[in-house]
Design an enzyme around this catalytic site. Structure first.
Site, PDB file in Angstrom:
ATOM      1  N   ASP A   1      30.375 -13.574  17.941  1.00  0.00           N
ATOM      2  CA  ASP A   1      30.959 -12.879  16.797  1.00  0.00           C
ATOM      3  C   ASP A   1      31.325 -11.449  17.174  1.00  0.00           C
ATOM      4  O   ASP A   1      30.888 -10.482  16.570  1.00  0.00           O
ATOM      5  CB  ASP A   1      29.979 -12.897  15.623  1.00  0.00           C
ATOM      6  CG  ASP A   1      29.639 -14.327  15.196  1.00  0.00           C
ATOM      7  OD1 ASP A   1      30.092 -14.749  14.134  1.00  0.00           O
ATOM      8  OD2 ASP A   1      28.952 -15.033  15.961  1.00  0.00           O
TER       9      ASP A   1
ATOM     10  N   ASP B   1      33.976 -16.911  17.349  1.00  0.00           N
ATOM     11  CA  ASP B   1      34.443 -15.767  16.573  1.00  0.00           C
ATOM     12  C   ASP B   1      34.759 -14.611  17.517  1.00  0.00           C
ATOM     13  O   ASP B   1      33.929 -13.746  17.790  1.00  0.00           O
ATOM     14  CB  ASP B   1      33.440 -15.357  15.498  1.00  0.00           C
ATOM     15  CG  ASP B   1      33.473 -16.299  14.304  1.00  0.00           C
ATOM     16  OD1 ASP B   1      34.261 -17.267  14.331  1.00  0.00           O
ATOM     17  OD2 ASP B   1      32.726 -16.067  13.339  1.00  0.00           O
TER      18      ASP B   1
ATOM     19  N   TYR C   1      38.658 -11.874  15.287  1.00  0.00           N
ATOM     20  CA  TYR C   1      38.741 -11.623  13.844  1.00  0.00           C
ATOM     21  C   TYR C   1      40.144 -11.191  13.431  1.00  0.00           C
ATOM     22  O   TYR C   1      40.318 -10.409  12.498  1.00  0.00           O
ATOM     23  CB  TYR C   1      37.689 -10.613  13.399  1.00  0.00           C
ATOM     24  CG  TYR C   1      36.289 -11.179  13.448  1.00  0.00           C
ATOM     25  CD1 TYR C   1      35.686 -11.710  12.314  1.00  0.00           C
ATOM     26  CD2 TYR C   1      35.591 -11.236  14.641  1.00  0.00           C
ATOM     27  CE1 TYR C   1      34.420 -12.255  12.369  1.00  0.00           C
ATOM     28  CE2 TYR C   1      34.325 -11.781  14.710  1.00  0.00           C
ATOM     29  CZ  TYR C   1      33.744 -12.285  13.566  1.00  0.00           C
ATOM     30  OH  TYR C   1      32.489 -12.835  13.627  1.00  0.00           O
TER      31      TYR C   1
ATOM     32  N   ASN D   1      34.757 -20.319  13.483  1.00  0.00           N
ATOM     33  CA  ASN D   1      35.586 -20.520  12.293  1.00  0.00           C
ATOM     34  C   ASN D   1      36.729 -19.513  12.209  1.00  0.00           C
ATOM     35  O   ASN D   1      37.791 -19.814  11.640  1.00  0.00           O
ATOM     36  CB  ASN D   1      34.733 -20.452  11.032  1.00  0.00           C
ATOM     37  CG  ASN D   1      33.935 -19.172  10.919  1.00  0.00           C
ATOM     38  OD1 ASN D   1      33.100 -18.877  11.780  1.00  0.00           O
ATOM     39  ND2 ASN D   1      34.172 -18.388   9.882  1.00  0.00           N
TER      40      ASN D   1
ATOM     41  N   HIS E   1      29.084 -22.879  17.670  1.00  0.00           N
ATOM     42  CA  HIS E   1      29.143 -21.647  16.882  1.00  0.00           C
ATOM     43  C   HIS E   1      28.113 -21.557  15.760  1.00  0.00           C
ATOM     44  O   HIS E   1      27.276 -20.639  15.775  1.00  0.00           O
ATOM     45  CB  HIS E   1      30.561 -21.453  16.336  1.00  0.00           C
ATOM     46  CG  HIS E   1      30.746 -20.163  15.602  1.00  0.00           C
ATOM     47  ND1 HIS E   1      30.519 -18.930  16.196  1.00  0.00           N
ATOM     48  CD2 HIS E   1      31.122 -19.889  14.316  1.00  0.00           C
ATOM     49  CE1 HIS E   1      30.752 -17.965  15.316  1.00  0.00           C
ATOM     50  NE2 HIS E   1      31.107 -18.518  14.170  1.00  0.00           N
TER      51      HIS E   1
ATOM     52  N   HIS F   1      25.252 -18.407   5.583  1.00  0.00           N
ATOM     53  CA  HIS F   1      25.523 -19.686   6.269  1.00  0.00           C
ATOM     54  C   HIS F   1      24.285 -20.572   6.376  1.00  0.00           C
ATOM     55  O   HIS F   1      24.195 -21.424   7.270  1.00  0.00           O
ATOM     56  CB  HIS F   1      26.104 -19.431   7.667  1.00  0.00           C
ATOM     57  CG  HIS F   1      27.292 -18.528   7.671  1.00  0.00           C
ATOM     58  ND1 HIS F   1      28.450 -18.825   7.001  1.00  0.00           N
ATOM     59  CD2 HIS F   1      27.492 -17.320   8.272  1.00  0.00           C
ATOM     60  CE1 HIS F   1      29.324 -17.847   7.184  1.00  0.00           C
ATOM     61  NE2 HIS F   1      28.762 -16.919   7.935  1.00  0.00           N
TER      62      HIS F   1
ATOM     63  N   HIS G   1      27.746 -17.046  14.508  1.00  0.00           N
ATOM     64  CA  HIS G   1      28.094 -17.271  13.090  1.00  0.00           C
ATOM     65  C   HIS G   1      27.296 -16.394  12.136  1.00  0.00           C
ATOM     66  O   HIS G   1      27.876 -15.760  11.258  1.00  0.00           O
ATOM     67  CB  HIS G   1      27.912 -18.753  12.754  1.00  0.00           C
ATOM     68  CG  HIS G   1      28.676 -19.203  11.550  1.00  0.00           C
ATOM     69  ND1 HIS G   1      29.978 -18.817  11.292  1.00  0.00           N
ATOM     70  CD2 HIS G   1      28.325 -20.037  10.523  1.00  0.00           C
ATOM     71  CE1 HIS G   1      30.403 -19.390  10.186  1.00  0.00           C
ATOM     72  NE2 HIS G   1      29.423 -20.128   9.691  1.00  0.00           N
ATOM     73  N   VAL G   2      25.981 -16.372  12.250  1.00  0.00           N
ATOM     74  CA  VAL G   2      25.151 -15.481  11.440  1.00  0.00           C
ATOM     75  C   VAL G   2      25.071 -14.144  12.167  1.00  0.00           C
ATOM     76  O   VAL G   2      24.656 -14.079  13.322  1.00  0.00           O
ATOM     77  CB  VAL G   2      23.743 -16.065  11.232  1.00  0.00           C
ATOM     78  CG1 VAL G   2      22.867 -15.083  10.469  1.00  0.00           C
ATOM     79  CG2 VAL G   2      23.833 -17.398  10.490  1.00  0.00           C
ATOM     80  N   HIS G   3      25.438 -13.067  11.497  1.00  0.00           N
ATOM     81  CA  HIS G   3      25.595 -11.767  12.144  1.00  0.00           C
ATOM     82  C   HIS G   3      24.255 -11.036  12.238  1.00  0.00           C
ATOM     83  O   HIS G   3      24.031  -9.993  11.617  1.00  0.00           O
ATOM     84  CB  HIS G   3      26.625 -10.925  11.396  1.00  0.00           C
ATOM     85  CG  HIS G   3      27.958 -11.581  11.320  1.00  0.00           C
ATOM     86  ND1 HIS G   3      28.911 -11.259  10.383  1.00  0.00           N
ATOM     87  CD2 HIS G   3      28.504 -12.578  12.062  1.00  0.00           C
ATOM     88  CE1 HIS G   3      29.984 -12.008  10.560  1.00  0.00           C
ATOM     89  NE2 HIS G   3      29.753 -12.823  11.569  1.00  0.00           N
TER      90      HIS G   3
END
Length: 543
Positions: free
Chosen positions: A198, A225, A228, A281, A363, A373, A400-402
């Protein structure tokens, strides 16, 4: 007990590693399962994650004509081959774009083991891609010419020099270098593998990459990711929440020049160190006729064909004694689908005497305790977890999870000494900010109907039927599978020491690049956890 290699004056006592002179004691997974730990959130880190503007010199186009830019290296399936990728010519965005003709610029790499002369030459292929929107007022995009050249017959663990371009135009890059991976074997490993997710292109990203470079990786894994670009409209207007800011958009637009900015910024690293990516995503980027993932699939080279895959979304490769499996969460993955069948074949062909370590990446995480998520990828877990477990996957990396989270060894939500360690590193520094709320906090458990990702198909997350969370959708406290969680930006380094010991270290951006945020030895137990084992043993059952 098997001792890790290459430790200076180290001794092992009760599963801990004590390093002489540094006062450092590093736990190992043999000491687990660990009681869950949550590092308190530092409120000063919640500031806006600001994107680099197009005026930043690090993202501006600095080449002329058809000189190469955005140069990157990726691995093939084995050590004796790598891919070199680059872009020539200028991209275009507007209402009347005219794609460049890839046939007008050659794809040539000259390379060798000394800087001059470069005695070997390889040619490849080129392409352009378009991002098209059939709506009035939306601008279209066409890329520069993207080149991919595969070098073959390389020696293992060897420094090669190279330059890329078109000799007929005298449009060459400067001479750069890369190092090949070691030959597959139980005692051969790259020194350091950086893992990041990410990423985006914010000022936080620049800190992440600066720290990562100082840790001198031999390989970079980017777990989805990437740029962006889809947080922007085609006119270049951006936001850290697309749906909040642009609710009337007829289609989810993207601003494709952000991909070019990202490629220029990253070139200093990835023109020297191979980078392996898997889609997230934010790479979906739907356009005309429902086409998706055009930028992702076009800009990177993947060892798909070399690893028996027919897709850019899933593939595998070896790095010394590690076999990496890269999986796609945003394409079909059930048992009847091509991806699952490929995964079965790939796992069956892994020779653990040559590649003892088995690492998987995709991801969205299966095991995350954050509200963001939460249990979103449950359908993928239900479809694939048993297969990965039966072949003894050692470590799983997700994004995915920041935020950062490391699990205890786990299988089917139950602590299991033969399950993988799951590590979420979606903390690279993107514009959407950090995840700071936990699903087990009072009032934070999401409504089950809101949890699936719209791109993942079915709805599989239901209330737990057994264990501490029986009858509930969320745990009432930090789950026992969650060993450590912290909301901070950063990156990780994996150092495999031998066929059974690997050191994992996570670094926070707010610290010095050399200060450790989390560190543990991940220890394989091949005699206790053989491939295709009977699943009768458990560490201890959830109760």
């Amino acid at each position: 007990m098997v001792f890790p290699l290459r430790l200076f004056c180290a001794v092992a006592v009760a599963g801990f590693i004590f390093v002489d002179g540094g006062g450092v004691n590093i736990p190992s997974t043999l000491d687990g399962p660990f009681e869950p730990v949550t590092v308190p959130f530092d409120e000063s880190l919640r500031g806006n994650a600001v994107d680099l503007p197009d005026s930043d010199p690090r993202v501006k186009r600095r080449v002329k004509g058809f000189e190469p830019e955005q140069i990157s290296i990726s691995l093939s399936a084995q050590y004796h081959s790598v891919w070199i990728s680059w872009i020539t010519g200028e991209s275009q965005i507007g209402y009347n774009i005219k794609p460049l003709d890839p046939k007008t610029v050659a794809s040539v790499v000259r390379y060798g083991m000394i800087r001059q002369p470069l005695t070997h030459e390889a040619t490849g292929y080129s392409l352009v891609y378009n991002q098209l929107y059939p709506f009035e007022g939306l601008q279209n995009y066409t890329s520069g010419i993207i080149h991919h050249v595969r070098l073959t017959g390389l020696n293992p663990n060897t420094l090669y020099y190279y330059r890329c371009g078109d000799p007929s135009r005298q449009a060459w890059s400067k001479v750069d270098s890369f190092k090949t991976m070691p030959v597959s074997g139980p005692r051969n490993y790259p020194d350091r593998i950086a893992v990041v997710g990410d990423l985006g292109l914010t000022y936080n990203t620049t800190t992440t990459i600066s720290h990562l470079i100082r840790n001198k990786p031999d390989l970079v894994l980017l777990v989805g990711d990437i740029t962006y670009a889809n947080l922007y409209l085609t006119n270049g207007t951006g936001s850290d929440c697309y749906s909040c800011s642009f609710p009337q958009s007829p289609i989810h637009e993207t601003y494709q020049p952000r991909w070019d900015y990202w490629g220029r910024f990253m070139q200093n690293l990835v023109s020297k160190v191979p980078i392996m990516v898997v889609e997230g995503n934010h790479e979906i980027e739907e356009q005309a006729r429902g086409q998706t993932f055009a930028a992702y699939s076009s800009r990177f080279a993947f060892p798909s064909e070399e690893s028996g895959s027919s897709s850019t979304f899933y593939y595998s490769f070896d790095a010394g004694g590690i076999h990496f499996i890269m999986l796609g969460a945003y394409i079909p993955y059930n048992k009847s689908e091509d991806q699952y069948k490929w995964l079965e074949r790939d796992l069956a062909n892994v020779d653990r005497s040559k590649t003892p370590w088995l690492v998987a990446t995709w991801h969205p995480p299966w095991y995350s305790s954050y509200k963001a998520h939460y249990r979103e990828a449950e359908c993928m877990r239900v479809a694939m977890e048993e297969l990965l477990y039966s072949y003894g996957v050692d470590v799983v990396f997700n994004g995915h999870v920041h935020a950062y989270e490391r699990s205890n060894r786990v299988y089917n939500y139950t602590l299991d000494p033969c399950g993988p360690v799951y590590i979420t590193v979606g903390d690279g520094g993107n514009r959407e900010k950090m995840a700071i709320n936990y699903a087990d906090d009072p009032g934070q458990c999401p409504e089950p109907s809101t949890t699936p990702d719209e791109y993942m198909g079915g709805f599989c997350a239901t209330n737990f039927t057994s264990g501490p969370a029986a009858g509930k959708f969320c745990w009432d406290q930090q789950p026992e599978y969650s060993a450590l969680r912290e909301s901070s930006f950063g990156h990780g380094i994996l150092e495999v020491k031998n066929e059974t010991w690997a050191l994992w270290t996570w670094y926070r951006n707010q610290d010095s690049y050399s200060k450790v945020g989390d560190q543990i030895y991940i220890v394989r137990q091949p005699t206790k956890c053989p491939v295709h084992r009977q699943r009768t043993a458990r560490w201890f059952a959830a109760s």
